[in-house]
Scaffold this motif. Structure first.
Motif, PDB file in Angstrom:
ATOM      1  N   PRO A   6      22.658   1.542 -24.867  1.00  0.00           N
ATOM      2  CA  PRO A   6      21.389   0.831 -24.874  1.00  0.00           C
ATOM      3  C   PRO A   6      21.576  -0.631 -25.253  1.00  0.00           C
ATOM      4  O   PRO A   6      22.395  -0.974 -26.076  1.00  0.00           O
ATOM      5  N   ARG A   7      20.776  -1.483 -24.640  1.00  0.00           N
ATOM      6  CA  ARG A   7      20.908  -2.918 -24.826  1.00  0.00           C
ATOM      7  C   ARG A   7      20.804  -3.307 -26.294  1.00  0.00           C
ATOM      8  O   ARG A   7      19.973  -2.800 -27.038  1.00  0.00           O
ATOM      9  N   GLY A   8      21.659  -4.250 -26.686  1.00  0.00           N
ATOM     10  CA  GLY A   8      21.572  -4.817 -28.006  1.00  0.00           C
ATOM     11  C   GLY A   8      22.125  -3.944 -29.111  1.00  0.00           C
ATOM     12  O   GLY A   8      21.994  -4.258 -30.281  1.00  0.00           O
ATOM     13  N   ARG A   9      22.773  -2.823 -28.762  1.00  0.00           N
ATOM     14  CA  ARG A   9      23.310  -1.924 -29.772  1.00  0.00           C
ATOM     15  C   ARG A   9      24.828  -1.871 -29.640  1.00  0.00           C
ATOM     16  O   ARG A   9      25.406  -2.417 -28.719  1.00  0.00           O
ATOM     17  N   ARG A  10      25.443  -1.187 -30.562  1.00  0.00           N
ATOM     18  CA  ARG A  10      26.884  -1.063 -30.512  1.00  0.00           C
ATOM     19  C   ARG A  10      27.265   0.388 -30.739  1.00  0.00           C
ATOM     20  O   ARG A  10      26.516   1.159 -31.328  1.00  0.00           O
ATOM     21  N   SER A  18      24.800   4.761 -30.112  1.00  0.00           N
ATOM     22  CA  SER A  18      24.960   3.376 -30.513  1.00  0.00           C
ATOM     23  C   SER A  18      24.234   3.086 -31.795  1.00  0.00           C
ATOM     24  O   SER A  18      23.204   3.666 -32.090  1.00  0.00           O
ATOM     25  N   GLU A  52      13.480   1.718 -34.888  1.00  0.00           N
ATOM     26  CA  GLU A  52      14.255   0.728 -34.136  1.00  0.00           C
ATOM     27  C   GLU A  52      14.439  -0.548 -34.943  1.00  0.00           C
ATOM     28  O   GLU A  52      15.541  -1.122 -34.971  1.00  0.00           O
ATOM     29  N   THR A  94       9.651   1.066 -27.354  1.00  0.00           N
ATOM     30  CA  THR A  94      10.961   0.648 -27.854  1.00  0.00           C
ATOM     31  C   THR A  94      11.823   0.161 -26.698  1.00  0.00           C
ATOM     32  O   THR A  94      11.498   0.374 -25.534  1.00  0.00           O
ATOM     33  N   THR A  95      12.942  -0.466 -27.041  1.00  0.00           N
ATOM     34  CA  THR A  95      13.841  -0.969 -26.001  1.00  0.00           C
ATOM     35  C   THR A  95      15.299  -0.600 -26.219  1.00  0.00           C
ATOM     36  O   THR A  95      16.087  -0.668 -25.275  1.00  0.00           O
ATOM     37  N   ARG A  96      15.684  -0.206 -27.440  1.00  0.00           N
ATOM     38  CA  ARG A  96      17.102  -0.009 -27.736  1.00  0.00           C
ATOM     39  C   ARG A  96      17.442   1.365 -28.300  1.00  0.00           C
ATOM     40  O   ARG A  96      18.503   1.905 -28.020  1.00  0.00           O
ATOM     41  N   ARG A 128      18.629   5.729 -22.046  1.00  0.00           N
ATOM     42  CA  ARG A 128      18.754   5.956 -23.494  1.00  0.00           C
ATOM     43  C   ARG A 128      18.695   7.425 -23.889  1.00  0.00           C
ATOM     44  O   ARG A 128      18.647   7.753 -25.063  1.00  0.00           O
TER      45      ARG A 128
END
Length: 330
Positions: A6-10, A18, A52, A94-96, A128
Motif C-alpha cells: 500500500p502507498r506510503g507504507r513500508r 506494511s 491509519e 483510508t488510503t494506506r 490492500r
C-alpha cells in the motif's frame, strides 16, 4: 509477483504486510468495529481513520451469520456486521492501511461469489486486501447456508483451489467434486498479483498444515493456546515447506483481546492484560515464537459489551487503547 505494498507504507518482516511493526518485527493491526455498540457507520469510519493516522498496519473483520437459540456464543457474537461490507466502508475512508477478514466462512457462498466480492474490494482499495478464510464450525450456520456439514475438510480444500483459479486463470475452467466453473472470463481481476494473500483459520493440526500447504499463512483465534503457539507455527511452516513454498514468507496472524489498565497486572494476568508496556511485551513475545502479525480486537472485549455502554463510550475506550498501544512512529 509479490503482493502490492500500500502507498506510503513500508514492509516490516512479512511479505504483503506494511507498516505497524513492533520492535521492527511483528506487524500490529486493529479489529474494525463490527460487533457491539461501536459497530456503527461513524464507528467504522472513526476507527479506520484513527488506526491509519497512528500507523497501524491493518484493519480486520470477522463473520458471524447467526446466533442459535439456546446456544451462548458470547455477547461479541450476538450482532455482527457483514465483514466485507464493513471493510468496504473503511476502504473508502483510508488510503494506506491494510484490510483483512479474520475470518469469513468460505463454504457459505460459492467460490465464484466470494472471488468476485474480494476482487472488487481489492480493486476499490487499490490492492490492500488480505483474504482470511475458514471452513466454519457451527452446524446451525451450515444449515442456514444450505451447505452439508459432512466432508467439510475436503470441501474447503477444493474451495481454496477453485478460489485461486478464479483469480489467476483467464479463461478459467474448474471441475471438482463440489464446485464447477464452466469455461469463462472473469473480470475484473484483483489488483494484487498473482492474487490477494490468502490466510486460513483453524486450530486442528490438519488445519494448520493446510494453511501452510494451500495458502500464504494462518490465522489463530482469540482462544488459541498461546503456550503452544511456537509448535503450531512450525506445523504451518512444515505445510509450506512440503508444498515447495517459501517458508520465510509464511504469515501468522493472531487475534489479541486487550484489557488495558493504568497499573501493571500481576503475575497471574492473562495475555494482553495490563499496561500498554505489558501488552507490547506480549506482542513482542509472540514475534519471538514465529508470529508475524497481531491485531488488537475490542469486538470481543467484555468492557465493550457491558450493559448500558453507549457508542460514544465504546469509541472512547477504543481511542484509549489505540493511542496507548500504537506502534512506534516511523
Amino acid at each position: 509477483m509479490a503482493p502490492r505494498v500500500p502507498r506510503g507504507r513500508r514492509f516490516c518482516t512479512v511479505g504483503g504486510v506494511s507498516g505497524g511493526g513492533v520492535d521492527g518485527g511483528v506487524a500490529l493491526g486493529v479489529g474494525l468495529p463490527v460487533s457491539g455498540p461501536w459497530a456503527t457507520p461513524a464507528g467504522v469510519r472513526h476507527v479506520a481513520r484513527r488506526a491509519e493516522e497512528l500507523g497501524y498496519a491493518s484493519l480486520w473483520t470477522f463473520q458471524r451469520l447467526l446466533s442459535p437459540v439456546g446456544r451462548d456464543l458470547g455477547p461479541g457474537h450476538a450482532s455482527v456486521l457483514d465483514p466485507v461490507l464493513a471493510l468496504t466502508l473503511a476502504a473508502a475512508d483510508t488510503t494506506r492501511v491494510g484490510l483483512g477478514t479474520a475470518t469469513v466462512c468460505a463454504p457459505f457462498v460459492p467460490p465464484m461469489v466470494l472471488a468476485k466480492a474480494m476482487a472488487t474490494l481489492d480493486v476499490l482499495s487499490e490492492g490492500r486486501l488480505t483474504v482470511g478464510v475458514g471452513m466454519g464450525w457451527l452446524p446451525e450456520e451450515y444449515a442456514a447456508a444450505g451447505v452439508p456439514f459432512a466432508r467439510r475438510g475436503a470441501r474447503f480444500e477444493e474451495y481454496l483451489r477453485c478460489l485461486v483459479a478464479l483469480w489467476t486463470q483467464d479463461p478459467v475452467e474448474f471441475y471438482g467434486d463440489f464446485y464447477t466453473v464452466p469455461p469463462a472470463h472473469v473480470a475484473p481481476s484483483p489488483v494484487q498479483r498473482p492474487h490477494p494473500p490468502v490466510l486460513v483459520g483453524g486450530t486442528a493440526p490438519a488445519a494448520l498444515y493446510r494453511a501452510g500447504r494451500l495458502a500464504q499463512g494462518w490465522i489463530g483465534s482469540s482462544g488459541h493456546d498461546l503456550a503452544r503457539i511456537a509448535r503450531d507455527v512450525q506445523v504451518v511452516r512444515d505445510g509450506a515447506r512440503d508444498a515447495g513454498r517459501d517458508v520465510d514468507a509464511v504469515r501468522v496472524l493472531v487475534r489479541a483481546v486487550p484489557d488495558l489498565r493504568d497499573t501493571p497486572a500481576g503475575p497471574d494476568r492473562r495475555p494482553f492484560q495490563g499496561t500498554a508496556e505489558q501488552v507490547r511485551a506480549d506482542v513482542a513475545a509472540l514475534g519471538e515464537q514465529g508470529v508475524t502479525e497481531v491485531f488488537l480486537d475490542l469486538n470481543l472485549a467484555p468492557a465493550l459489551h457491558a450493559p448500558g455502554v453507549a457508542p460514544e463510550e465504546a469509541l472512547a475506550l477504543a481511542d484509549r487503547v489505540l493511542e496507548a498501544c500504537a506502534p512506534p512512529a516511523g
